[in-house]
Write a protein that holds these residues in place. Structure first.
Motif, short mmCIF file in Angstrom:
data_model
loop_
_atom_site.label_atom_id
_atom_site.label_comp_id
_atom_site.label_asym_id
_atom_site.label_seq_id
_atom_site.Cartn_x
_atom_site.Cartn_y
_atom_site.Cartn_z
N ASN A 129 8.59 -10.77 9.96
CA ASN A 129 7.47 -10.74 9.23
C ASN A 129 7.59 -9.30 8.35
OD1 ASN A 129 5.14 -11.05 7.76
ND2 ASN A 129 4.24 -12.38 9.35
N PRO A 130 8.18 -9.20 7.15
CA PRO A 130 8.29 -7.81 6.57
C PRO A 130 6.84 -7.39 5.92
CG PRO A 130 9.22 -9.49 5.35
CD PRO A 130 8.93 -10.07 6.69
N GLU A 131 6.02 -8.49 5.61
CA GLU A 131 4.82 -8.34 4.82
C GLU A 131 3.75 -7.64 5.66
OE1 GLU A 131 6.48 -11.16 4.67
OE2 GLU A 131 7.07 -11.17 2.44
N GLU A 132 3.97 -8.16 7.06
CA GLU A 132 2.84 -7.71 8.12
C GLU A 132 3.26 -6.28 8.50
OE1 GLU A 132 1.19 -8.33 12.43
OE2 GLU A 132 2.59 -9.96 11.80
N ARG A 133 4.64 -6.07 8.83
CA ARG A 133 5.04 -4.89 9.10
C ARG A 133 4.70 -3.78 8.16
NH1 ARG A 133 9.59 -4.05 12.73
NH2 ARG A 133 10.89 -1.93 12.19
N ALA A 134 4.79 -4.14 6.95
CA ALA A 134 4.59 -3.17 5.65
C ALA A 134 2.95 -2.56 5.73
CB ALA A 134 4.96 -3.52 4.44
N ALA A 135 2.09 -3.79 6.18
CA ALA A 135 0.82 -3.42 5.86
C ALA A 135 0.45 -2.65 7.24
CB ALA A 135 0.01 -4.72 6.03
N ARG A 136 1.10 -2.91 8.28
CA ARG A 136 0.73 -1.91 9.41
C ARG A 136 1.21 -0.69 9.41
NH1 ARG A 136 -2.02 -5.44 12.70
NH2 ARG A 136 -1.74 -7.48 12.78
N LEU A 137 2.14 -0.49 8.76
CA LEU A 137 2.86 0.82 8.65
C LEU A 137 2.42 1.69 7.73
CD1 LEU A 137 6.55 0.25 9.92
CD2 LEU A 137 4.54 1.14 11.27
N GLN A 138 1.35 1.29 6.67
CA GLN A 138 0.77 1.86 5.40
C GLN A 138 -0.46 2.33 6.06
OE1 GLN A 138 1.43 2.62 1.28
NE2 GLN A 138 1.04 0.53 1.44
N PHE A 139 -0.85 3.83 5.80
CA PHE A 139 -2.08 4.28 6.32
C PHE A 139 -2.67 5.03 4.90
CE2 PHE A 139 0.85 4.05 9.83
CZ PHE A 139 0.24 3.52 10.86
N VAL A 140 -3.92 4.65 4.58
CA VAL A 140 -4.39 5.30 3.37
C VAL A 140 -5.57 6.07 3.94
CG1 VAL A 140 -5.70 4.75 1.28
CG2 VAL A 140 -3.83 3.26 1.92
N VAL A 141 -5.69 7.36 3.36
CA VAL A 141 -6.77 8.33 3.66
C VAL A 141 -7.39 8.54 2.19
CG1 VAL A 141 -7.51 10.51 4.30
CG2 VAL A 141 -5.88 9.27 5.70
N VAL A 142 -8.59 8.37 2.08
CA VAL A 142 -9.39 8.41 0.85
C VAL A 142 -10.15 9.99 0.81
CG1 VAL A 142 -11.10 7.75 -0.77
CG2 VAL A 142 -9.46 5.89 0.40
N ALA A 183 -11.36 17.75 4.98
CA ALA A 183 -11.30 16.66 6.01
C ALA A 183 -9.99 15.76 5.77
CB ALA A 183 -12.65 15.94 6.19
N GLY A 184 -10.11 15.13 4.38
CA GLY A 184 -9.08 14.32 4.18
C GLY A 184 -7.90 14.73 4.28
N THR A 185 -7.58 15.88 3.85
CA THR A 185 -5.99 16.73 3.82
C THR A 185 -5.59 16.82 4.93
OG1 THR A 185 -6.73 17.67 1.50
CG2 THR A 185 -4.76 18.73 2.83
N GLU A 186 -6.54 17.42 5.86
CA GLU A 186 -6.30 17.72 7.54
C GLU A 186 -6.02 16.26 7.93
OE1 GLU A 186 -7.94 22.24 8.72
OE2 GLU A 186 -9.16 19.98 9.12
N THR A 187 -6.97 15.30 7.82
CA THR A 187 -6.67 14.01 8.46
C THR A 187 -5.29 13.28 8.20
OG1 THR A 187 -8.90 13.77 8.67
CG2 THR A 187 -7.71 11.51 8.72
N VAL A 188 -4.93 13.40 6.75
CA VAL A 188 -3.75 13.00 6.51
C VAL A 188 -2.60 13.54 6.97
CG1 VAL A 188 -3.20 13.86 4.21
CG2 VAL A 188 -2.45 11.50 4.66
#
Length: 468
Positions: A155-168, A173-178
């Motif tokens: 299931n490549p779609e699920e795999r891609a979604a779970r392996l993408q991490f977005v920090v806003v 705080a955001g820079t250190e977190t990412v």
């Protein structure tokens, strides 16, 4: 003579320092000190990303209030309204009871909350980075995504979604977190035979045109290059338009498959401030240079919730909501409160910021101590030394150094402990921003006899009753 009742709202940098200084300078017979705090520790926020990454334990950055305070009565709960006319504060305790605490002097240091904006899906699907619980939950959640991605099979779609991490949020705080999120995921991937670290996508999004503009153009650009070389994708001038359980839509039209949205897009003053009939500036209580609130008798405000003139800057600016200012304002407020008690003049608060430090993980950092730009190992040395100096107790410093050494020598284990198992946690699960009182509700509660079941006020001027 009756004992003076001093009530402090908030157990963060400002509140703890104020209470500690008051205990040292006042005798038990002079004053009874009470602190309202929903947590029983002071959290050293700058090191939260390291807890999320597993480099430090939670105890390393949380100083127990009772380790620092010997005579202060701690009320576990949140202040939800201040009636300055009645000299009373209404508190919702952690077991959902209401208490009314009366005071002679009030110190307001309730801190700030995550600024969510009105973006569809953010409140329901984003994870913040303001509390220990959020850092622990984020780590658990990220490891769960790696476990599930490794088991996703065809299931490549699920795999891609779970392996993408977005920090806003492209601030500190955001820079250190990412940076630490990228470190956590890429290192953990080596333990999964079915995962390739190159599949992992860490994305930093910020509406500002530059990364961490407070550091200056040169250091901000340096931090950006360090992150991009590691593989972090950075989108500036872009924000989030909407979020769902498995995607994030950006304002430039892109939709990123994503099961992890971390929200560090700024803070707002505690909603408690809105319950006072006092002048505010961008939601923060306006104070004089001596930290007293104009128009409110014997009330001081400090930290993130106060707009304090920055006399050291030589301009009309106000102090930035930083730990440096909050810590020193706590000490200054205590001394001015004591001066008022004893009939002496107050002193103006003045502190020149010592500089800024940003940890990018590993040997990399950028720093600007006393205005001197540094990067690389020199900046990391200054950054680590500054954090150790800022931790409030020797025990916390020992734990931090021990954690760094152990992590460097033995590495990390990626254990998932099952926090919030079975359901997603939202921003509101960790930071409660509802339930604050209107002026009419305050007047009713502070004068209502039903809140005093036995009709007797206790030694701290507290009345109690069940939340109806």
């Amino acid at each position: 003579m009756s004992t003076t009742r001093i009530l402090i709202v908030g157990g963060g940098f400002a509140g703890l320092e104020c209470a500690h200084r008051l205990e040292r300078r006042l005798t038990a017979g002079e004053a009874e000190i009470t602190m309202v705090s929903d947590q029983n520790h002071q959290l050293y926020l700058p090191l939260l990303p390291q807890v999320a990454a597993g480099k430090l334990t939670a105890q390393s950055i949380a100083v127990p209030l009772r380790r620092m305070l010997r005579r202060t009565t701690l009320v576990p709960g949140s202040a939800i309204g201040v009636d300055a006319g009645a000299k009373a504060v209404v508190v919702r305790t952690i077991d959902e009871q209401l208490r009314t605490l009366h005071y002679d002097y009030l110190v307001l240091a309730p801190g700030s909350v995550t600024r969510k904006f009105d973006i569809p899906g953010v409140a329901e699907h984003a994870i913040g980075m303001k509390t220990l619980a959020e850092a622990a939950y984020l780590r658990d959640h990220v490891i769960a995504q790696l476990d599930l991605a490794a088991a996703a099979g065809d299931n490549p779609e699920e795999r891609a979604a779970r392996l993408q991490f977005v920090v806003v949020g492209g601030g500190y705080a955001g820079t250190e977190t990412v940076a630490y999120l990228h470190r956590l995921t890429t290192r953990a991937a080596k333990r999964y035979p079915g995962l390739d670290a190159r599949e992992i996508r860490c994305h930093l999004v910020d509406l500002a045109p530059k990364l961490m503009p407070e550091l200056g153009e040169k250091l901000g650009a340096k931090a950006l290059r360090v992150l991009e070389r590691r593989g972090v994708e950075i989108s500036l001038g872009v924000s989030v338009a909407a979020a769902t359980r498995d995607s994030v839509t950006l304002t430039d039209g892109r939709t990123l498959p994503c099961r992890t949205l971390v929200w560090t897009a700024g803070v707002a003053p505690s909603p408690l401030i809105a319950t006072l009939d006092a002048e505010t500036e961008q939601g923060r209580l306006v104070t004089g240079a001596n930290l007293s609130v104009s128009g409110l008798d014997r009330v001081y405000a400090l930290g993130d919730a106060a707009s304090v003139p920055d006399l050291a800057s030589g301009s009309s600016a106000v102090c930035a909501p930083t730990a440096q200012h909050a810590t020193r304002q706590g000490k200054a407020a205590a001394m001015n409160l004591i001066a008022e008690m004893r009939g002496f003049p107050a002193s103006d608060y003045r502190h020149k910021d010592l500089g800024l430090v940003v940890d990018l993980g590993g040997p990399q950092a950028v720093a600007k101590p006393l205005g001197i730009p540094l990067s690389g190992i020199a900046a990391q040395t200054v950054t680590s030394a500054y954090h150790l100096m800022a931790l409030r107790t020797l025990t916390a410093r020992y734990r931090a150094v021990g954690g760094w050494l152990l992590n460097a020598l033995a590495g990390d284990d990626y254990v998932r402990i099952g926090l919030q198992a079975g359901r997603e946690a939202s921003l509101d699960d960790f930071e409660r921003t509802d339930g604050y009182l209107s002026p009419d509700q305050l007047r009713e509660l502070t004068n209502r006899p039903a809140l005093v079941p036995d009709g007797v006020e206790n030694r701290t001027g507290e009345t109690t009753g069940a939340d109806s």
